[in-house]
Scaffold this motif. Sequence first.
Motif, PDB file in Angstrom:
ATOM      1  N   TRP A 192     -99.749 109.678  14.630  1.00 13.13           N
ATOM      2  CA  TRP A 192     -99.312 108.675  15.597  1.00 13.13           C
ATOM      3  C   TRP A 192     -97.970 108.051  15.215  1.00 13.13           C
ATOM      4  CZ3 TRP A 192     -99.833 107.743  20.365  1.00 13.13           C
ATOM      5  CH2 TRP A 192     -99.522 106.502  20.910  1.00 13.13           C
ATOM      6  N   ASP A 193     -97.786 107.758  13.930  1.00 13.25           N
ATOM      7  CA  ASP A 193     -96.520 107.160  13.498  1.00 13.25           C
ATOM      8  C   ASP A 193     -95.354 108.109  13.770  1.00 13.25           C
ATOM      9  OD1 ASP A 193     -97.866 104.930  12.682  1.00 13.25           O
ATOM     10  OD2 ASP A 193     -98.019 105.549  10.582  1.00 13.25           O
ATOM     11  N   VAL A 194     -95.572 109.387  13.529  1.00 16.58           N
ATOM     12  CA  VAL A 194     -94.507 110.370  13.781  1.00 16.58           C
ATOM     13  C   VAL A 194     -94.228 110.463  15.275  1.00 16.58           C
ATOM     14  CG1 VAL A 194     -93.837 112.787  13.486  1.00 16.58           C
ATOM     15  CG2 VAL A 194     -95.195 111.645  11.732  1.00 16.58           C
ATOM     16  N   PHE A 195     -95.286 110.417  16.094  1.00 19.99           N
ATOM     17  CA  PHE A 195     -95.100 110.490  17.549  1.00 19.99           C
ATOM     18  C   PHE A 195     -94.278 109.305  18.049  1.00 19.99           C
ATOM     19  CE2 PHE A 195     -96.333 110.006  21.987  1.00 19.99           C
ATOM     20  CZ  PHE A 195     -96.332 111.315  22.444  1.00 19.99           C
ATOM     21  N   LEU A 196     -94.616 108.090  17.599  1.00 19.40           N
ATOM     22  CA  LEU A 196     -93.870 106.907  18.019  1.00 19.40           C
ATOM     23  C   LEU A 196     -92.432 106.963  17.526  1.00 19.40           C
ATOM     24  CD1 LEU A 196     -96.373 103.933  17.579  1.00 19.40           C
ATOM     25  CD2 LEU A 196     -95.630 105.048  19.684  1.00 19.40           C
ATOM     26  N   HIS A 197     -92.233 107.408  16.284  1.00 21.87           N
ATOM     27  CA  HIS A 197     -90.877 107.496  15.757  1.00 21.87           C
ATOM     28  C   HIS A 197     -90.059 108.513  16.547  1.00 21.87           C
ATOM     29  CE1 HIS A 197     -87.562 107.540  12.911  1.00 21.87           C
ATOM     30  NE2 HIS A 197     -87.658 108.851  12.860  1.00 21.87           N
ATOM     31  N   THR A 198     -90.685 109.611  16.923  1.00 24.06           N
ATOM     32  CA  THR A 198     -89.983 110.606  17.735  1.00 24.06           C
ATOM     33  C   THR A 198     -89.605 110.025  19.083  1.00 24.06           C
ATOM     34  OG1 THR A 198     -91.278 112.335  16.649  1.00 24.06           O
ATOM     35  CG2 THR A 198     -90.112 112.940  18.673  1.00 24.06           C
ATOM     36  N   PHE A 199     -90.501 109.227  19.666  1.00 26.02           N
ATOM     37  CA  PHE A 199     -90.213 108.622  20.963  1.00 26.02           C
ATOM     38  C   PHE A 199     -89.021 107.675  20.869  1.00 26.02           C
ATOM     39  CE2 PHE A 199     -90.757 105.358  24.196  1.00 26.02           C
ATOM     40  CZ  PHE A 199     -90.941 106.127  25.329  1.00 26.02           C
TER      41      PHE A 199
END
Length: 730
Positions: A192-199
């Motif tokens: 989830w942290d990687v997904f938000l950072h990518t966003f």
Amino acid sequence: MVASVQGSAPGGPTISFGGGAGGQQQAKPVPRLREDLKLLPGPTDLDGSPSWTILDPARGRYYSLSPQAVALLGAWDQGMPDRVLARAMAASRLPLELSDVDELARFLIANNLVAGDEPGMSGSYLRQRKAAKRSAFSWMLHNYLFVRVPLVRPDMWLDGLTPLGRMMFSKGAGLTLLTLVAVALYLVGRQWDVFLHTFTSFLTLEGAVWFGLAMVVAKVLHEMGHALAAKRFGCRVHSMGVALLVMMPVLYTDVSDAWRLPERHRRLIIGAAGMAVELGIAAIATILWTMMPDGPARSAVFFLAAVSWFMTLLVNLNPLMRFDGYYLLSDLIGVRNLQGRGFALARWHLRETLFGLGREPPEVLPPRTRHAVLLYAYGAWIWRFFLFLGIAVLVYHAFFKVLGIMLAAVEVCWFLAMPALREIGEWWKARDEMRMNRAMARSLAVLALLIGLAFVPWQGDIGLPAMLEASASPRLHPPAPARVVEVPVAAGARVTAGQPVVVLDNPDLDRKIEMIRLELDVTQRLIQRQAASAATAAEVGVLEGRLAARLAELDGLMAERARLVVRAPQDGIFRDPPADLMPGLWVSPARVLGLVVAAEGGRIEAYVRGEDLPRLQVGARGRFVTDDPARDPLPVVVTAVSETAVDALDQPALASQNGGPIATELDHERRPVPRGAVYRVWLEPDAGAGLPAGQTLALRGMVRIDAPAESFAASLWRRVIAVAIRESGF
């Protein structure tokens, strides 16, 4: 009510069919129905009774009929209203009246469902045509928010995709979709942290372009989902195209033919088909994103996943917007034309709550359904208020100032002020029915309370975002490249001026000192030896000059060595040493070894909004409350106030980009620039209060300044005037 309409035409008839009051007006035959109309079975009503729907194939509209209307239409061939009424009552045993016949006839004429050669139809057509004619300005007022542009008539070529629709909207496909969504949520939850950072990393112009392309792909597939589901159940797809929603293009599919389906679950499937397709896209794209290596392909599936999740969960599923969620809710609770009927019921409920008029509701619904409809209506009103207000702000900033002001004024006046004024007009018309009862007394009490809260001065302080800092906090630096030998002072300890804080050394400097000392020793021995011989006495002066130079150089090196003992420049507290500050560490002159913060005194820099500036005076007292709830408030006093607004914040910690309370945006130099006018304010702690030992160097918080009390209405008026003055420049 004998019928409810999915679409209606303006300009009702003015003739009577069932006779006037007391039967004084001569009855006329009921109008003949058009021969191309189709009567279709509809879904089961809330009370379990069957319903019927009239299809107007010429205009593609559907009209839902009540049991009373169906009974009357079954006897419509009798011609005269009294005969129609008698046959209908005998066949259905429903309590009907001549007024029901008259109401149904008016409904049929108003919606062009009767033969064109019937008496009164020519006048009805003329009135409808005249009502439909609008000036260009009137058309813009009504349609600039939503304009539909059909692009294709896809029904014929969609017939070839009917097998695909059967496969996509089967039980097996539904279970597969649920499995994919569950797997996708599980996998993305682990990253989830990687997904938000990518966003957040794609919040750029290039990212916006990619998001736009992904949205086009997702929405095309979304609309294809609706179309294929409609064909799956034998419905026609009249058109597909683009709708301009506040000048923003969105795709649409006309599947109004789904109203002919009596099975509610089939209409639900058609309504949810687009979201189901987008959920499938989001799930598959998310699973691929979690498995693919970094690169363009992974970025592409990320965009597709993010757009699909966002559009499905936040936009299409929202029942307060006229998208898929609205029609799903309408079918789920069994209330067709939910918005119109809900608003009518909410207006009745509002008037009864405020005034207790004792009027009958516009329709009788089961209690649970009634509560659901009222909840939807009030929620939709609140949503529309903020939506139209937001659109007004959007169009104001999207166009040049004159046009922006005009469009924003139209938005506020037409969609917010006009409905409110119309409702107030209805209250005025009902003034003769109003009596002092419990509802009226409660409304008057609440009104008095609101007036008191608005006009009685009760706001007696001003909030200022602020930073508390020590009055002096010099940084400690090495005088030259050196190695740490000892740190005799612990972090947070009190020190006195001149006390050693960090002891350094430099092996090169030590070697130079040792070499000079050896050279001095040799020179002194040569001077003693030469002075004993008359032949070499003349060289003594040269040696003494060399000795003096070396002694001066030694003094300089010793002074440099003494500076390697870093001392406290003032009384205070040693703070913020580097975590790796320990013996053996090499440090450069640019390295900060810590700070010595003054133990007493402090300074506070705060910012006040322009609308609160007149209430702020030098010498005003207040309290500084830090973001740390464990700390006690600090009494403070205002020492100075800037006369001009700041261009950029000197305290970045107060900027919204860093989690601060002041709304800012970064300029080309990456400085936080306030979005509104703010003024700098300087304060000092009372009675010499400062930063307690052991706390951080700078503290963010809010200063509450005691000021003359002001009412909410006066405060709001000043802010409105300030905004008007700020935005009045062209």
